[in-house]
Design an enzyme around this catalytic site. Sequence first.
Site, PDB file in Angstrom:
ATOM      1  N   HIS A  27       4.803  -2.450   6.776  1.00 54.11           N
ATOM      2  CA  HIS A  27       4.226  -3.666   7.174  1.00 54.11           C
ATOM      3  C   HIS A  27       5.041  -4.808   7.051  1.00 54.11           C
ATOM      4  O   HIS A  27       5.039  -5.535   8.452  1.00 54.11           O
ATOM      5  CB  HIS A  27       3.063  -3.731   6.328  1.00 54.11           C
ATOM      6  CG  HIS A  27       1.748  -2.719   6.744  1.00 54.11           C
ATOM      7  ND1 HIS A  27       1.759  -1.459   6.104  1.00 54.11           N
ATOM      8  CD2 HIS A  27       0.918  -2.688   7.623  1.00 54.11           C
ATOM      9  CE1 HIS A  27       0.754  -0.610   6.514  1.00 54.11           C
ATOM     10  NE2 HIS A  27       0.339  -1.308   7.429  1.00 54.11           N
ATOM     11  N   LYS A  76      -4.471  -7.105 -10.869  1.00 55.39           N
ATOM     12  CA  LYS A  76      -4.268  -5.970  -9.766  1.00 55.39           C
ATOM     13  C   LYS A  76      -4.759  -4.869 -10.241  1.00 55.39           C
ATOM     14  O   LYS A  76      -5.461  -4.508 -11.204  1.00 55.39           O
ATOM     15  CB  LYS A  76      -2.777  -5.761 -10.130  1.00 55.39           C
ATOM     16  CG  LYS A  76      -1.815  -4.882  -9.150  1.00 55.39           C
ATOM     17  CD  LYS A  76      -1.357  -6.051  -7.905  1.00 55.39           C
ATOM     18  CE  LYS A  76      -0.663  -5.150  -6.831  1.00 55.39           C
ATOM     19  NZ  LYS A  76      -0.259  -5.866  -6.010  1.00 55.39           N
ATOM     20  N   VAL A 111      10.918  -0.527   6.212  1.00 51.86           N
ATOM     21  CA  VAL A 111      10.389  -1.443   7.496  1.00 51.86           C
ATOM     22  C   VAL A 111       9.037  -0.842   7.513  1.00 51.86           C
ATOM     23  O   VAL A 111       8.743  -0.343   8.716  1.00 51.86           O
ATOM     24  CB  VAL A 111      11.446  -0.847   8.527  1.00 51.86           C
ATOM     25  CG1 VAL A 111      12.926  -1.788   8.559  1.00 51.86           C
ATOM     26  CG2 VAL A 111      11.651   0.544   8.948  1.00 51.86           C
TER      27      VAL A 111
HETATM   28  P1  NAD Z   1       4.481  -0.412   3.387  1.00 48.46           P
HETATM   29  O1  NAD Z   1       4.183   0.991   2.658  1.00 48.46           O
HETATM   30  O2  NAD Z   1       3.870  -0.570   4.435  1.00 48.46           O
HETATM   31  O3  NAD Z   1       6.291  -0.119   3.641  1.00 48.46           O
HETATM   32  C1  NAD Z   1       6.988   0.083   2.777  1.00 48.46           C
HETATM   33  C2  NAD Z   1       8.150   1.030   3.520  1.00 48.46           C
HETATM   34  O4  NAD Z   1       9.108   1.528   2.491  1.00 48.46           O
HETATM   35  C3  NAD Z   1       7.631   2.271   4.124  1.00 48.46           C
HETATM   36  O5  NAD Z   1       7.825   2.422   5.281  1.00 48.46           O
HETATM   37  C4  NAD Z   1       8.242   3.333   3.134  1.00 48.46           C
HETATM   38  O6  NAD Z   1       8.526   4.661   3.887  1.00 48.46           O
HETATM   39  C5  NAD Z   1       9.437   2.801   2.588  1.00 48.46           C
HETATM   40  N1  NAD Z   1      10.057   3.079   1.478  1.00 48.46           N
HETATM   41  C6  NAD Z   1       9.393   3.700   0.458  1.00 48.46           C
HETATM   42  N2  NAD Z   1      10.605   4.126  -0.382  1.00 48.46           N
HETATM   43  C7  NAD Z   1      11.715   3.882   0.295  1.00 48.46           C
HETATM   44  C8  NAD Z   1      13.222   4.076  -0.001  1.00 48.46           C
HETATM   45  N3  NAD Z   1      13.274   4.817  -1.438  1.00 48.46           N
HETATM   46  N4  NAD Z   1      14.002   3.666   0.780  1.00 48.46           N
HETATM   47  C9  NAD Z   1      13.782   3.335   1.785  1.00 48.46           C
HETATM   48  N5  NAD Z   1      12.386   3.008   2.297  1.00 48.46           N
HETATM   49  C10 NAD Z   1      11.498   3.410   1.600  1.00 48.46           C
HETATM   50  O7  NAD Z   1       4.398  -1.718   2.604  1.00 48.46           O
HETATM   51  P2  NAD Z   1       4.388  -3.212   2.649  1.00 48.46           P
HETATM   52  O8  NAD Z   1       3.116  -3.784   2.765  1.00 48.46           O
HETATM   53  O9  NAD Z   1       5.359  -3.283   4.071  1.00 48.46           O
HETATM   54  O10 NAD Z   1       5.281  -3.763   1.563  1.00 48.46           O
HETATM   55  C11 NAD Z   1       6.639  -3.452   1.203  1.00 48.46           C
HETATM   56  C12 NAD Z   1       6.613  -4.117  -0.381  1.00 48.46           C
HETATM   57  O11 NAD Z   1       6.439  -5.563  -0.314  1.00 48.46           O
HETATM   58  C13 NAD Z   1       5.944  -3.672  -1.479  1.00 48.46           C
HETATM   59  O12 NAD Z   1       6.870  -3.632  -2.509  1.00 48.46           O
HETATM   60  C14 NAD Z   1       4.795  -4.515  -1.642  1.00 48.46           C
HETATM   61  O13 NAD Z   1       4.245  -4.308  -3.024  1.00 48.46           O
HETATM   62  C15 NAD Z   1       5.471  -5.752  -1.394  1.00 48.46           C
HETATM   63  N6  NAD Z   1       4.571  -6.780  -1.015  1.00 48.46           N
HETATM   64  C16 NAD Z   1       3.721  -6.639   0.065  1.00 48.46           C
HETATM   65  C17 NAD Z   1       2.725  -7.572   0.594  1.00 48.46           C
HETATM   66  C18 NAD Z   1       1.863  -7.531   1.699  1.00 48.46           C
HETATM   67  O14 NAD Z   1       1.380  -8.535   2.220  1.00 48.46           O
HETATM   68  N7  NAD Z   1       2.032  -6.462   2.296  1.00 48.46           N
HETATM   69  C19 NAD Z   1       2.799  -8.796  -0.226  1.00 48.46           C
HETATM   70  C20 NAD Z   1       3.604  -8.915  -1.308  1.00 48.46           C
HETATM   71  C21 NAD Z   1       4.406  -8.111  -1.804  1.00 48.46           C
END
Ligand code: NAD
Length: 365
Positions: A198, A95, A196
Amino acid sequence: MSRESNVMKSVERKSAHIFEMIEPMEHEQVMYFNDKDTGLKGIIAVHNTVLGPSLGGCRIWNYDNESDALWDVLRLSRGMTFKSSISGINLGGGKAVIIGNPKVKRDEAFWRRFGKFVDSLNGKYITAEDVGTSTEVMSIVMQETKHVTGKPVSAGGTGDPSPFTAYGVFLGLKASVKELTGSDSLEGKRVAVQGVGHVGHSLVGQLTAAGAKVFITDINQTNLQNTAKEFNATIVGTHEIYDLDVDVYSPCALGATINSDTISTLRCSIIAGAANNQLADENLHGQMLLDKGIIYAPDFLINAGGVINCYREVHSLGEADSSLLIENIYGRTLEIFKKSKAENIPTQEAAIRIAADRIAKAKLN
Ligand code: NAD
């Protein structure tokens, strides 16, 4: 004492502290990088490369201090090792974290410099997008290194991994419902999705299409309103999400939302979401969930769809091959529940044992 020797003394203190952190977690390598011209500053952690090169996204975050950044990259890279291992793919865990405001737009020089640092590890670490980075960023990084995935389709990549992650989470959530009720139908099930962005947005789409009643929260009003409108989901407050009367709580924002405070208020029967490192303390809180009778689908198991898709990019696999690997998440989640029950251990522990066992066996060969 000169300023230099003062600095050295403090550096010695800090590096002793770093080894105290990385030795118990068994990281192979930790690289700090710094570039004065672009303001780039961060850490790459390579946790384990027994199964293959370490792969994991690059996150930008406004860490309060360097220790928080180190702790985050160490935990996330270790999680990647287990995630790839349990998914049956030949990748290790790594990472990168960059210290800075994720909302600030960085120029080409910044990302090319990051690419050079990644390249300096000669393929031991492969980067990808994560919180605060994107496929567009990866298309700049690739100008300096071939060790990058999650590139745009136009640049020969497979694009945003989030829909693949969301599909894996959806399957893990369905398997959890099957474990609870004997059927994996989501018709009428009440699901609370926290975040909500990605992944969360795509997951809400799949849940509502399967007949679930979905509640959502987010601190980003645009994401919140758009998702509510598109899928007819019900908006709830950021704290209200923890004590809703729902079947499933799905954390899809940030880590550590499952802790002693939230466990005491949660009223759900299942936790299944995308966020990494959901358990604030994996031993303590895994056991607390078991004691409370809440079914927990381990995060690194069910959110592996994205890394599986990156694996497809590394090895130029067909989409059908990676789809098959993602679909395995359903059966593997059920296997973990079975092992957890048979051995009376938390599901997180059961999943770690299976992942660690595969690595230990590969090491012996
Ligand atoms: P993202 O940044 O697109 O979405 C995260 C969302 O959470 C945002 O809309 C943000 O405003 C919201 N958020 C942040 N703090 C918050 C809170 N306290 N209360 C409510 N909402 C809040 O990220 P993503 O790509 O959708 O990933 C989401 C999670 O999944 C992350 O923890 C990421 O590490 C994990 N993840 C993502 C992937 C991937 O393919 N994108 C893969 C594995 C794990």
